[in-house]
Design a protein around this motif. Structure first.
Motif, PDB file in Angstrom:
ATOM      1  N   LEU A  20      34.393  63.518  67.395  1.00 56.15           N
ATOM      2  CA  LEU A  20      35.029  62.762  66.164  1.00 56.15           C
ATOM      3  C   LEU A  20      35.681  63.901  65.012  1.00 56.15           C
ATOM      4  O   LEU A  20      35.179  65.267  65.419  1.00 56.15           O
ATOM      5  CB  LEU A  20      33.756  62.493  65.418  1.00 56.15           C
ATOM      6  CG  LEU A  20      32.914  61.355  66.189  1.00 56.15           C
ATOM      7  CD1 LEU A  20      31.756  60.822  65.375  1.00 56.15           C
ATOM      8  CD2 LEU A  20      33.703  60.392  66.757  1.00 56.15           C
ATOM      9  N   SER A  21      36.581  63.703  64.504  1.00 58.53           N
ATOM     10  CA  SER A  21      37.026  64.680  63.567  1.00 58.53           C
ATOM     11  C   SER A  21      37.151  64.112  62.121  1.00 58.53           C
ATOM     12  O   SER A  21      37.162  62.807  61.961  1.00 58.53           O
ATOM     13  CB  SER A  21      38.688  64.752  63.884  1.00 58.53           C
ATOM     14  OG  SER A  21      38.807  65.439  65.155  1.00 58.53           O
ATOM     15  N   CYS A  22      36.898  64.869  61.183  1.00 59.19           N
ATOM     16  CA  CYS A  22      37.026  64.507  59.987  1.00 59.19           C
ATOM     17  C   CYS A  22      38.124  65.499  59.068  1.00 59.19           C
ATOM     18  O   CYS A  22      37.735  66.628  58.811  1.00 59.19           O
ATOM     19  CB  CYS A  22      35.537  64.670  59.361  1.00 59.19           C
ATOM     20  SG  CYS A  22      35.420  64.499  57.449  1.00 59.19           S
ATOM     21  N   VAL A  23      39.099  64.858  58.662  1.00 61.90           N
ATOM     22  CA  VAL A  23      40.387  65.636  57.898  1.00 61.90           C
ATOM     23  C   VAL A  23      39.926  65.459  56.484  1.00 61.90           C
ATOM     24  O   VAL A  23      39.786  64.247  55.940  1.00 61.90           O
ATOM     25  CB  VAL A  23      41.562  65.105  58.414  1.00 61.90           C
ATOM     26  CG1 VAL A  23      42.734  65.847  57.495  1.00 61.90           C
ATOM     27  CG2 VAL A  23      41.743  65.266  59.682  1.00 61.90           C
ATOM     28  N   ALA A  24      39.770  66.530  55.619  1.00 61.92           N
ATOM     29  CA  ALA A  24      39.644  66.436  54.232  1.00 61.92           C
ATOM     30  C   ALA A  24      40.890  66.942  53.263  1.00 61.92           C
ATOM     31  O   ALA A  24      41.713  67.552  53.852  1.00 61.92           O
ATOM     32  CB  ALA A  24      38.576  67.782  54.041  1.00 61.92           C
ATOM     33  N   SER A  25      41.045  66.257  52.335  1.00 62.59           N
ATOM     34  CA  SER A  25      42.181  66.732  51.538  1.00 62.59           C
ATOM     35  C   SER A  25      41.712  66.848  50.106  1.00 62.59           C
ATOM     36  O   SER A  25      40.614  66.097  49.607  1.00 62.59           O
ATOM     37  CB  SER A  25      43.294  65.697  51.516  1.00 62.59           C
ATOM     38  OG  SER A  25      43.067  64.354  51.251  1.00 62.59           O
TER      39      SER A  25
END
Length: 124
Positions: A20-25
């Motif tokens: 799983l990936s979690c991209v933050a902005s």
């Protein structure tokens, strides 16, 4: 503010793996601690794994210890959850969470920011 977007969920057979990936902005990723939680219908959200801002400290739920690995790449504003040796009981909606400050890493109420979740289904 931090916006989180998870991806990487899917259907896998027992014994398989997913990442799983979690991209933050928004806010600087290195300023927040991150965690993964999961939830199945009718049950409370369950802590899975935690990583501190710099990545030096990790904690895992007993049920996933030795099988899951949490990591992060602050340069890419991305967190990860490598899930190996998956079991049917790992099935659930997996959420990425972030916190600027917390006292209890395994309590969902401590986290300021949440993604929308990504579904993981493990078949037997």
């Amino acid at each position: 503010q931090v916006q989180l977007v998870e991806s990487g969920g899917g259907l896998v057979q027992a014994g398989g793996s997913l990442r799983l990936s979690c991209v933050a902005s928004g806010r600087t990723f290195s300023s927040v601690a991150t965690a993964w939680f999961r939830q199945v219908p009718g049950k409370e959200r369950e802590f899975v794994a935690f990583m501190s801002r710099g990545g030096s400290t990790t904690y895992y739920a007993e049920s996933v210890k030795g099988r899951f690995i949490i990591s992060r790449d602050n340069a890419k504003n991305t967190g990860y959850l490598q899930m190996n040796s998956l079991k049917p009981e790992d099935t659930g909606l997996y959420y990425c969470a972030a916190a600027t400050y917390l006292t209890s890493y395994d309590q969902s109420r401590e986290y300021n920011y949440w993604g929308q979740g990504t579904q993981v289904t493990v078949s037997s």
